[in-house]
Write an enzyme that holds these catalytic residues in place. Structure first.
Site, PDB file in Angstrom:
ATOM      1  N   SER B 654       0.734  -1.058  -0.135  1.00 47.69           N
ATOM      2  CA  SER B 654       0.447  -0.181   0.453  1.00 47.69           C
ATOM      3  C   SER B 654       0.760   1.259   0.093  1.00 47.69           C
ATOM      4  CB  SER B 654      -1.078   0.264   0.967  1.00 47.69           C
ATOM      5  OG  SER B 654      -0.095  -0.153   2.285  1.00 47.69           O
ATOM      6  N   LYS B 697      -5.730   4.664   7.941  1.00 49.36           N
ATOM      7  CA  LYS B 697      -4.904   5.839   7.752  1.00 49.36           C
ATOM      8  C   LYS B 697      -5.092   7.016   7.650  1.00 49.36           C
ATOM      9  CE  LYS B 697      -3.004   2.154   5.371  1.00 49.36           C
ATOM     10  NZ  LYS B 697      -2.756   0.999   4.203  1.00 49.36           N
TER      11      LYS B 697
END
Lengths: 271, 809
Positions: B654, B697
């Site tokens: 990611s 996040k």
């Protein structure tokens, strides 16, 4: 202490051997002695016949169970008899101590029944717990045990009275009636009377003492004296046979001899 | 350059509209007992339970807390109620082989009755047998046998005695046997008199005695045989009397079990055994108190007529549904207990205890597979039973010679049941892979979903489910707002705005906690506020580590810039999951570039801190560079990538978009805005792909920026394909609404680099040239110059080598 008004029992003689009947006799005698607080006299007679036999040069013995023949010697027989005497004494001591009785023990040597009756002259009651000459009585023990295994109620075994109307028999009647009453046992009276009229009369005498309303009493007529008494006693599986001791020693000896021969329970002679 | 717009606040959080619900509180809603959104699993369960074939046992797979157990149990209980009652099972003594107790099958409820009947029978025998042996009939017959025996031997001896007396010899007892003695006048002849006899007479006497002894010996030798005969007659008599006493009592019992051939055979065995052992019943009932060991209830010998009722369905309704919570080997297959008697261990059939397989036989057995696998031998034991379709009770101690004592081999009981295992998918796939028997025995897998689509219909079902759970747990009802908030939270917990969680355990926990806070606030129903508080408290209890990590950033221990611009440096985002709490924090990723041979060095990988997927992401970057900027010449670039200040492993791809941006910045020498953080993976074409944990996040970076003060320019770049996963915290959504924070969905690396640099990425023209000044043009130029540099160095090296050549030859 009196059992009935006119019977005073101070000493009880118990004549013994090492048979099963001996043990039963010790028990019966000790209980009796405890009930009347009498002194217990143990007697073991070393059979003179055996000793004489052992002295013969060709004397041999056949083992009871081994069926093997072996020489018989005097010393061995004497030793065996002494051992039996010691065993009997221990038996008596144990029973007497359990009941807290005064007791003594003596060993004599002679003709068995004669010796017993000789000593019996000084006592009030004789309990005989010896195997007679009958071999069957000795061998029969084991088989009987087998049949009786698990048997629940020895209390059901009755007391047998041999009654002929004589003076000693009357004393025996009173003793037996009381013993049966106290132990809650049935009393079987073997009435020695060849004639029916005599039987009725004697029966009334019995029932006057042992009242059928108060205790269990059964009467049987016995015509030919001794043999029938024995058969009768075995038939009802008597726990104890009570009888009056005849006055003269000869007939007493014959009576005891023949009773011992045929019966497998202790014998109580009332004098 | 087209400016990429940030997401509208509405896109960041999909609300559940309380207006769609017509109820005021969940108390008005009907129960919803069905499981939601588990069509596949439900069908599998129906199929697995319905199919009556060997090997079609069930494995319910899925994470714990989905409600698999509750659902299956409820389903089975409704199913089992209509199914026939299974049989009762008893263990009884086998009179032929006492160490192998017999199993008897009886109709439901018949076991208890049979046990009572047998106990009653023994009681009656204990009265009837002594009575029979106490009867006059028996007594007289037994005495007759003794009398016969005595008569027989007496007669023999008497005859011998008479024969002897004809010769003036008497048969006498000695203390240990018999002897013959010469008599005179009723007394034994003395040795002196004997000595005086003439020699011939003495010899004759000796001969006579010897002849008599020989006869006596013959008689005595016969006596043991006669005794034996008598013993046998006694035995026969005992048998006859016993038989008469026993037969009619046992016949009465047999009448009641006429339809059960096995029971009848057993009763015949009892009959025979009682007759063979009548003495056991004749023993006195009074026993002395035992000095050691437990008081004995009854004579040991009579225990063998007891009935050990192993499985009793007398009070059951329908087929049994058993959940074995502690599936040890013995709890499953049963065990044989021992008792201590005077220091030794003994056992008999009455000490056989049933296991879960016995109790569930004819029905359903539910076991947690993890518990099953963690018990030694339990899995093997279960498989053996299912394979053989029998329950054999075997002691492990015996099987492994750990103890050596008397034990039993009970007759196996036929097994017919369905086993339902529960557990994580991992166990299912591991067992499937490693245990060849597993797929034969557990042919049906019921795979439970963790999440289900959010739709108006499902929202209402979910509301009913919430109401049902609240009722079952005795909680306050929830109002509409609270229900909506709970649904939103379950969507957040699966990290997907379009799904809700089917995890019943965490849902119930949330409801319980919301109830707690509502009651504390004195409310009559759980409202939105109570739910919010429950959620906040759940996070608060778990977020110590997050606080410490964020604190390290805010205090400057971990270097994260949230302002300014730097070349070759970007804010990546990494997620940490501790227990069931996940959070994220920004991580500084830096890139350096230089002349090299076309590799991007992943420093995490070099020190074994990077996982395989992370390495894959980095290798894709090399391919991206080669494909885009060095199609027709060697890629002479060497780059290094570092996650700064990470001290543990890094996994996942990611961060590959962030890494690519850092490399582009390094090559183009254009600085990247530190007010933005970026997440997303990238493919060889430069397209941005979805990642996990997007909500955490964004919130992770937001928390740092907010703590430092939002400047309006901060935000996070996320893959466009992650928009549907957004269920952001209310404070983040509010900041976006106020324009203090932005979330940008990006689809390509070009969009990302434009946002990060503020410069155009640049589209190639027909000849493949990028517009001057664009990022791509700068990168392309730099790579070209590196390539040229490499060629120059290669030419120099060749020239040097040529000069050296003759010398080296």
């Amino acid at each position: 202490m009196t059992v009935a008004d006119d019977i005073v029992i101070r000493r009880i003689l118990v004549a013994l051997d090492t048979s099963r009947r001996g043990a039963a006799a010790v028990r019966a005698a000790a209980e009796l002695a405890a009930a009347v607080q009498a002194e217990l006299l143990g007697l073991f007679v070393e059979d003179i016949n055996l000793l004489r036999l052992a002295d013969l040069p060709f004397a041999r013995e056949m083992g009871l169970h081994s069926a093997a023949s072996r020489p018989l010697d005097f010393a061995a027989v004497e030793q065996a008899l002494r051992a039996q005497a010691a065993q009997v004494e221990r038996l008596l001591a144990r029973a007497a101590e359990r009941q807290r009785l005064r007791w003594s023990f003596q060993v004599t040597r002679g003709q068995v029944v004669a010796e017993v009756l000789a000593v019996a002259r000084d006592v009030d009651l004789v309990v005989v717990g010896k195997a007679g000459r009958s071999i069957g009585a000795r061998l029969g023990g084991a088989g009987h045990r087998e049949a009786a295994r698990g048997e629940a109620v020895p209390a059901r075994r009755p007391l047998v009275l041999v009654f002929d109307g004589s003076e000693p028999a009357a004393r025996a009647l009173r003793l037996a009636a009381r013993l049966a009453r106290e132990a809650g046992k049935a009393l079987v009276a073997m009435i020695a009377a060849p004639k029916n009229a005599d039987y009725q009369r004697l029966r009334e005498q019995v029932e006057a003492v042992a009242d059928p309303a108060r205790q269990r009493v059964r009467c049987h007529q016995v015509k030919a004296a001794i043999g029938d008494v024995c058969r009768g006693a075995r038939g009802v599986r008597a726990e104890l046979v009570v009888l009056g001791a005849p006055g003269d020693s000869r007939s007493a000896q014959e009576l005891v001899d023949s009773l011992l021969e045929a019966m497998d329970c202790p014998l109580v002679l009332v004098r | 350059m087209k400016k990429l717009e940030p997401l509208a606040p509405e896109a960041l959080y999909r609300r559940c509209d309380p207006g769609q619900f017509s109820f005021t509180t969940t108390a008005e809603l009907a129960d919803h007992m069905e499981i939601i959104g588990q069509d596949r699993a439900v069908q599998a369960v129906r199929f697995g339970v319905g199919i009556k074939r060997e090997g079609y046992n069930l494995f319910a797979l899925g994470p714990t807390g989905l409600g698999k157990h509750t659902f299956i149990r409820r389903f089975l209980e409704s199913q089992a109620a209509a199914e026939p009652l299974p049989a009762d099972w008893c263990y009884v003594n086998d009179f032929g082989e006492p160490h192998r107790p017999k199993a008897l099958r009886l109709p439901a409820g018949g076991g208890a009755r049979f046990r009572e009947d047998m106990a009653q029978l023994v009681e009656e025998l204990r009265v009837a047998i002594p009575a029979a042996f106490d009867s006059d009939e028996y007594r007289l017959r037994a005495e007759r046998l003794d009398a016969d025996f005595n008569e027989r031997q007496e007669k023999a001896l008497k005859e011998l005695g008479e024969e002897a007396s004809r010769h003036d010899i008497a048969l006498l007892h000695t203390p240990t046997g018999f002897s013959f003695a010469p008599m005179k006048k009723g007394e034994v002849l003395g040795s002196e008199e004997y000595g005086k006899l003439p020699k011939e007479q003495q010899d004759k006497m000796v001969q006579l005695v010897a002849a008599l002894e020989a006869k006596l010996e013959k008689i005595l030798r016969k006596i043991p045989r006669w005794r034996k005969e008598r013993r046998e007659k006694h035995k026969a008599l005992n048998r006859e009397v016993g038989m008469a006493a026993v037969a009619h009592l046992i016949d009465e019992v047999k009448e009641a079990y006429a339809g059960e051939p096995e029971v009848l055979a057993y009763l015949d065995g009892v009959n025979q055994d009682v007759v063979d052992n009548v003495d056991d019943f004749r023993k006195s009932q009074e026993r002395p108190a035992a000095l050691f060991g437990p008081p004995q209830e009854e004579t040991d010998s009579l225990r063998r007529y007891r009935v050990n009722l192993l499985v009793d369905h007398g009070n059951s309704k329908g087929a049994p549904v058993v959940f074995e919570d502690n599936p040890t080997y013995q709890n499953l297959v049963g065990r044989v207990e021992h008792m201590s008697q005077l220091g030794t261990l003994v056992t008999d059939f009455t000490l056989i205890k049933p296991g879960a397989l016995h109790r569930a036989n004819g029905g359903y057995l539910l076991i947690d597979v993890y518990k099953l696998l963690s018990q030694p031998f339990a899995w093997e034991g279960l498989k053996r039973a299912l394979n053989s379709r029998k329950i054999s009770i075997e002691s492990l101690g015996q099987a492994y010679s750990l103890i050596s004592t008397v034990s039993l081999e009970p007759e196996p009981i036929p097994l017919d049941l369905k086993v339902i295992l529960f557990g994580d998918r991992l166990y299912y796939y591991l067992l499937h892979h490693y245990d060849p028997e597993f797929q034969e025995l557990f042919k049906v897998a019921a795979d439970f979903e963790e999440q289900v689509d959010r739709s108006a219909g499902n929202d209402l079902l979910y509301a009913r489910l919430i109401g049902t759970l609240a009722r079952q747990e005795g909680l306050l009802p929830l109002d509409r707002e609270a229900v909506a908030r709970v649904i939103e939270q379950t969507a957040r917990s699966v990290g997907d705005a379009e799904k809700v969680s089917t995890h019943m355990e965490s849902l119930t926990d949330l409801l319980r906690e919301a109830d707690h806070w509502a009651r504390e606030a004195g409310r009559g129903a759980v409202d939105r506020h109570a739910v919010e508080r429950a959620i906040a408290q759940q996070i608060r209890r778990a977020d110590r580590v997050r606080d410490r990590m964020h604190e390290a950033i805010l205090r400057g221990t971990v270097l994260i810039d949230t302002e300014g611009a730097r070349v070759g440096q970007v804010n990546g985002l990494s997620v940490l999951e501790l227990g069931n709490f996940a959070f994220a924090q920004p991580t500084r990723i830096t890139a350096t570039t230089r002349l090299g041979d076309g590799n991007v060095v992943d420093i995490e990988r070099e020190v074994n801190l990077g996982g395989a997927i992370h390495s894959k992401g980095v290798l894709i970057l090399s391919a991206f560079f080669a494909a885009r900027y060095a199609k027709n010449r060697p890629l002479s670039l060497s780059g290094s990538l570092v996650f700064e200040q990470t001290y543990g492993g890094v996994e996942g791809d990611s961060a590959s978009l962030a890494e690519l941006c850092a490399l582009l910045s390094s090559l183009s020498a254009v600085p990247l805005k530190q007010s933005l953080a970026i997440t997303g993976s990238v493919n060889q074409q430069g397209e941005v792909q979805a990642i996990g944990g997007v909500n955490e996040k964004i919130e992770g970076f937001y928390d740092i920026c907010r703590a430092r003060g939002l400047n309006g320019g901060q935000g996070v770049l996320i893959p466009g394909s992650n928009i549907k996963h957004l269920m952001l915290r209310a404070d983040v959504v509010e900041a976006v609404r106020q324009g203090k924070f932005q979330v940008y969905p990006v689809r390509t690396v070009d969009e990302a680099i434009e946002l990060l640099t503020g410069a155009a990425a640049g589209e190639p023209d027909a000849a493949g040239h990028y517009p001057a000044g664009s990022i791509n043009q700068r990168v392309s130029a730099r790579i070209a110059s590196l390539s040229e540099m490499k060629q120059k160095y290669a030419g120099l090296a060749r020239a040097r080598n040529k000069g050296k050549e003759p010398k080296s030859r």
